[in-house]
Design a protein around this motif. Sequence first.
Motif, mmCIF file in Angstrom:
data_model
loop_
_atom_site.group_PDB
_atom_site.id
_atom_site.type_symbol
_atom_site.label_atom_id
_atom_site.label_comp_id
_atom_site.label_asym_id
_atom_site.label_seq_id
_atom_site.Cartn_x
_atom_site.Cartn_y
_atom_site.Cartn_z
ATOM 1 N N ALA B 392 1.354 -2.159 -6.351
ATOM 2 C CA ALA B 392 1.758 -0.885 -5.753
ATOM 3 C C ALA B 392 2.965 -0.345 -6.494
ATOM 4 O O ALA B 392 3.933 -1.079 -6.729
ATOM 5 C CB ALA B 392 2.082 -1.080 -4.279
ATOM 6 N N ARG B 393 2.920 0.917 -6.895
ATOM 7 C CA ARG B 393 4.041 1.550 -7.605
ATOM 8 C C ARG B 393 4.393 2.850 -6.925
ATOM 9 O O ARG B 393 3.538 3.588 -6.446
ATOM 10 C CB ARG B 393 3.670 1.830 -9.059
ATOM 11 N N VAL B 408 5.473 8.537 -1.898
ATOM 12 C CA VAL B 408 4.098 8.574 -2.374
ATOM 13 C C VAL B 408 3.880 7.333 -3.230
ATOM 14 O O VAL B 408 4.509 7.171 -4.282
ATOM 15 C CB VAL B 408 3.821 9.839 -3.196
ATOM 16 N N VAL B 409 3.004 6.453 -2.749
ATOM 17 C CA VAL B 409 2.785 5.162 -3.395
ATOM 18 C C VAL B 409 1.371 5.125 -3.943
ATOM 19 O O VAL B 409 0.424 5.567 -3.297
ATOM 20 C CB VAL B 409 2.973 4.009 -2.379
ATOM 21 N N GLY B 410 1.212 4.585 -5.145
ATOM 22 C CA GLY B 410 -0.109 4.399 -5.730
ATOM 23 C C GLY B 410 -0.375 2.933 -5.984
ATOM 24 O O GLY B 410 0.538 2.194 -6.367
ATOM 25 N N VAL B 411 -1.606 2.500 -5.768
ATOM 26 C CA VAL B 411 -1.995 1.118 -6.037
ATOM 27 C C VAL B 411 -2.777 1.113 -7.345
ATOM 28 O O VAL B 411 -3.789 1.796 -7.477
ATOM 29 C CB VAL B 411 -2.860 0.560 -4.884
ATOM 30 N N GLY B 419 -5.904 3.927 -5.593
ATOM 31 C CA GLY B 419 -5.734 4.779 -4.423
ATOM 32 C C GLY B 419 -4.276 5.112 -4.250
ATOM 33 O O GLY B 419 -3.403 4.353 -4.677
ATOM 34 N N GLU B 420 -3.972 6.266 -3.662
ATOM 35 C CA GLU B 420 -2.586 6.632 -3.393
ATOM 36 C C GLU B 420 -2.494 7.298 -2.041
ATOM 37 O O GLU B 420 -3.471 7.852 -1.520
ATOM 38 C CB GLU B 420 -2.068 7.574 -4.484
ATOM 39 N N ALA B 421 -1.292 7.188 -1.472
ATOM 40 C CA ALA B 421 -1.076 7.792 -0.159
ATOM 41 C C ALA B 421 0.411 7.956 0.062
ATOM 42 O O ALA B 421 1.225 7.313 -0.600
ATOM 43 C CB ALA B 421 -1.684 6.926 0.947
ATOM 44 N N ALA B 433 -1.881 3.316 0.904
ATOM 45 C CA ALA B 433 -2.525 3.426 -0.410
ATOM 46 C C ALA B 433 -3.621 2.391 -0.563
ATOM 47 O O ALA B 433 -4.702 2.681 -1.104
ATOM 48 C CB ALA B 433 -1.468 3.269 -1.510
ATOM 49 N N ALA B 434 -3.378 1.173 -0.087
ATOM 50 C CA ALA B 434 -4.415 0.139 -0.156
ATOM 51 C C ALA B 434 -5.618 0.535 0.684
ATOM 52 O O ALA B 434 -6.777 0.331 0.278
ATOM 53 C CB ALA B 434 -3.846 -1.203 0.317
#
Lengths: 137, 480
Positions: B392-393, B408-411, B419-421, B433-434
């Motif tokens: 996760a970044r 806003v985190v992206g996996v 995926g991001e959320a 995101a997961a």
Amino acid sequence: MPLQALRTVAKSQNGVGAFILQCKRIDFHYCDWAGSSRGMNAFLKHQLPAFAAQNPSIEISVSPRPGRHPVIKGQYINGREKAICVRNMEATEVTKKAELLKTASGEKLRRDRKPVKSFNESVRGVWSPFHGRQYKI
Amino acid sequence: MKRVRLDRWASQLQPPRNPRLQVQRCAFSHETTTLPRRRETEQQRQYITQTQWQCQRRTVSSKRKASTATALQEEGNEVEADTPEPSSGAKKPPTGPSPLYAPSHRLAARSAKLAALHARLSLPPKLPLQTLARCLVDPSADPRTDYNNAPFAILGQDLLGYHTTEHLTCHYPRLPMSVLFAAQYAFVGEATLASIRAEWGVEVVAAPGVEVDAGLLQLKRQVPGNSIVEGTGRRVKDMPGVRVLGARLGGGRRNAEWNYRRGVSSRVVFDDEFGDLIGGEPYAGAQLSTSASEDGSAVEADEADGTTSTPPNLPQSPDDTEATTVSDASASFVRAVAGALYLHAGAAATKTFHRDHILSRQLDLHTMFNFTHPTRDLSRLCAREGFEPPVARLISETGRLSRTPVFVVGVYSGDNLLGEAAGASLNEGRVRAAAAALRSWYLYSPSKVEIVLPSDVEGMAAGKGKVWKPQVIDVGEIVT
């Protein structure tokens, strides 16, 4: 359990697949004595059979209402009813009112302020401040 | 001089008075003379049906049917007279006139409501009005399987379920089992079918009987549990000894025992198409697996007869049947229409019916997922598929020290964004995101060109253009 599901009910979209006409029943009330019912009586004699044949999905009922003005009542699938008094109208005008009831949904008359009604938020995506061109202070 | 014989003299001027002649009555007249009721011929009945408007008319014959007793009598006479005729499907029992608990087929043919329903659904003319009238009779209104909609409902439930399942599994091959159950329920479950019944404009009777309109849904309504019992001040559900609907669960299956762990696998094996416990008996009079002694006697009785005789506990009249809910009966009705359509009009018509009424409904599958450990599941998925482990970044953030931060985190799996959320905290963003990544995996749908449904190439549709392509079958759910 690693994954559970949330139960829901699929929403109807009348017309996407099958189209269900919302008007399910029309009652025609006439009077043999009142002069205001002349047009309605002529409509019942000459134009109603054709109207009923063109709209087989509407249950049509004709009954006298002596001493009253002629009236057409439509019943709709959402449970509401619409009545139109057709006093002193010609047979052709009565036909127009019957068509009006047929094409109506049972909803109350209201003005839609938005141009589009949809389940989907948008076609091109909703703007987000975190994607796209970043504003640098 | 001979006395003038008035009867003879008058008879030369008048037409001969043949007592067998029936009085020719105008179809539009409303006169209500008390003539002795004669048996109308088939021809006359047809003429009247063709010429009269579909409105309520009080003729001599209907006047005498004012009470239910006389109506039952007359219907009984009509049924008796009809048994010598070759009846299609041999619906009528061979011994004596059977009582009717719902409007007869003749009344069904004259019902305006029924004809309007038939046209509203655009049902093919191959499906007769009489069958549609039978679809509206719930087993609680008439327990005899030749007169109610139970056989059609069983067939229709299987057909609707089959078409829904093949649509879901071919369009979303990676859908997990629990979501598949929920999607199936959303399309053809009881709540949806009850809603469909209301959208079709089918009304429910207050009480079933012979005199009600043939276009109404007939059932024996269950008394609501909240209603007050007369004489006492208590509600029905608070009364001692009352049996709750659905208390007879399981029907003898292992699945329903108190200490049985009902997981997804056991639901696939034991439960119905929605993953729910199958309650009671599948149909009236079904042989349920019971203790060994009872089994032995039941089997012996069947073998001696050669045919299955009605067991003594089967309800014979509406007084003995169990009341149902409107929702239950509505679902049975919609299923019965599908079943009857298959029998009269064939498989293609049923598939079109399913597409027009079921698949046209809107369902957001992406809102039906409820994850408990999405990060763990995603990690196991990547390990199984041979992707690089998910990391996760943080893509962007704002308001970290404020009251309303957004992260806003992206996996990522390597350089690929799975995926991001956005979330209100770093952890929330990572978990969301997961979940988004897992949703995108599960909701994979092959391109429309690749999708071929089994019903497109099987049965009557075989060799009619569509060529079978093997569909995507997923490895299985993520094991954690």
